[in-house]
Design an enzyme around this catalytic site. Structure first.
Site, PDB file in Angstrom:
ATOM      1  N   HIS A  61      38.576  49.973  35.501  1.00 18.34           N
ATOM      2  CA  HIS A  61      37.716  48.771  35.253  1.00 18.34           C
ATOM      3  C   HIS A  61      37.531  48.039  37.221  1.00 18.34           C
ATOM      4  CE1 HIS A  61      36.855  49.169  31.375  1.00 18.34           C
ATOM      5  NE2 HIS A  61      37.968  49.591  30.863  1.00 18.34           N
ATOM      6  N   GLU A  69      35.429  43.632  46.508  1.00 18.90           N
ATOM      7  CA  GLU A  69      35.273  42.501  46.434  1.00 18.90           C
ATOM      8  C   GLU A  69      33.300  42.692  45.828  1.00 18.90           C
ATOM      9  OE1 GLU A  69      37.203  40.577  46.251  1.00 18.90           O
ATOM     10  OE2 GLU A  69      37.942  41.007  47.966  1.00 18.90           O
TER      11      GLU A  69
END
Length: 388
Positions: free
Chosen positions: A140, A367
């Site tokens: 994930h 990010e």
């Protein structure tokens, strides 16, 4: 940026004297303390992170955009310029600073209790304590809502179980900000890394960000008191807001890597002779350099504009995604193009170009991948969510 490159866009005219001074201070530190060693650190896959953290703390760049708790309280634009100068040496150094200040420290500063702030922020600002940010998991990354790490109540305590992956600073951290599923949604926890059941392993088989500590975190019945919870963070808003802070630094930082590549390429082209004249004298070379300078300058203008918006408190998540997507994508394209100008020399660590290119492959993904940012922008344009 070299004087000729800067003059094309009159970039310094957009900065205050204080911002230019901060930029110069960080540039000089990076040039004197880090640049002479960075190729060796990259090749060896090692970084004296604890030693550097103390020096970066003394420089004032750890959590420099935060107020109070021994943080410098500088503007967002000044912080961005510091990121730019650090990444001009290596993305791994900027990552160390970003994760410390914009992820771990920011999370505690924004979402933490007063006791958590007093305990952790001053030593983290000084570099005496190192933090990491545990959000991404093996299965994930782009979909953090699916995380499997879970925190369950046991009396007045919490017990955490799960695994986090690709965690910068993980195996050298003193404190980890860990996000976990609870019966009340996703919550954040301040986890001292000496807590029983908390362990790490360093990820070493990397071709990118080799001068950076990347780790796996394992939480096996990690028992924490109720005071470990970040009291003001509930749901995904907590970690995603922190990620936005890190993305902002990347908007500036990626330009540093691109600038370093372009300056090296210009210098190389001026001294390398091909068919009895400098490589820089050929139209094809000048066309490459002109196009790269154009994109680099436009990236600076975008970064400075977003910095001013953030300093006014007006920046949006979509604008951060726009800056991150554009500037990292263009920085990577510049690094690759500069590699062609250096020819075979471009793949050696004698020059920084391939190192920057390899690092930027990671920066493009972390990010928020480029695809996630494209979909964020697409949603802003169309009003339709295409993530699922």
């Amino acid at each position: 940026m070299s004087q000729s490159l800067s003059q094309l866009f009159a970039l310094d005219s957009l900065l205050t004297p204080e911002e230019i001074e901060i930029r110069t201070t960080v540039r000089e530190f990076a040039a004197e303390r880090i640049r002479p060693h960075i190729a060796e650190w990259f090749e060896d896959g090692q970084l004296p992170a604890r030693e550097l953290a103390v020096e970066l703390g003394s420089l004032g760049v750890l959590g420099m955009h935060l107020d109070g708790y021994d943080c410098a309280g500088m503007s967002a634009t000044a912080y961005g310029l510091a990121c730019l100068e650090l990444e001009a040496v290596d993305s791994g150094i900027r990552s160390l600073v970003s994760v410390q200040g914009s992820l771990a420290m920011f999370s505690i500063h924004r979402w933490g209790s007063e006791e958590q702030k007093q305990q952790w922020l001053p030593p983290m600002a000084a570099g005496r304590a190192i933090g990491c940010f545990g959000l991404t998991e093996p299965d994930h990354g782009s979909d953090p809502a699916g995380m499997r790490t879970r925190a369950t109540r046991d009396g007045r305590d919490w017990v955490l179980n799960g695994t986090k992956m690709w965690i910068t600073n993980g195996s050298i951290a003193d404190v980890a900000v860990v996000w976990a599923q609870t019966d009340d949604g996703i919550r954040g926890f301040v986890v001292p890394t000496d807590t029983p059941g908390f362990s790490t392993s360093e990820i070493r088989a990397k071709m990118s960000l080799r001068a950076s500590v990347t780790s796996e975190l394992v939480l096996d019945d990690v028992r924490l008191p109720d005071t470990a919870v970040l009291p003001h963070a509930r749901g995904l808003r907590g970690p995603l807001t922190s990620l936005g802070e890190a993305r902002f630094g990347i908007i500036f930082g990626a330009l540093g890597a691109a600038r370093d590549c372009l300056e090296i390429a210009i210098e190389y082209a001026q001294t390398r002779e091909v068919f009895d004249k400098p490589l820089a004298a050929y139209q094809l070379t000048q066309a490459k350099l002109a196009d790269m300078a154009l994109e680099l300058g436009k990236g600076h203008l975008l970064a400075y504009h977003l910095g001013r918006l953030k300093d006014r408190g007006d920046i949006t998540a979509e604008q951060v995604s726009t800056g991150k997507l554009n500037n990292v994508r263009e920085a990577l394209a510049i690094a690759r193009e500069c590699r062609t100008i250096l020819g075979a020399n471009g793949i050696t660590l004698e020059y920084p170009v391939i190192r920057h290119a390899n690092n930027l492959e990671s920066v493009l993904t972390y990010e928020g991948t480029s695809e996630v940012h494209q979909l964020t922008i697409g949603k802003a344009l169309t009003g339709s969510t295409a993530f699922r």
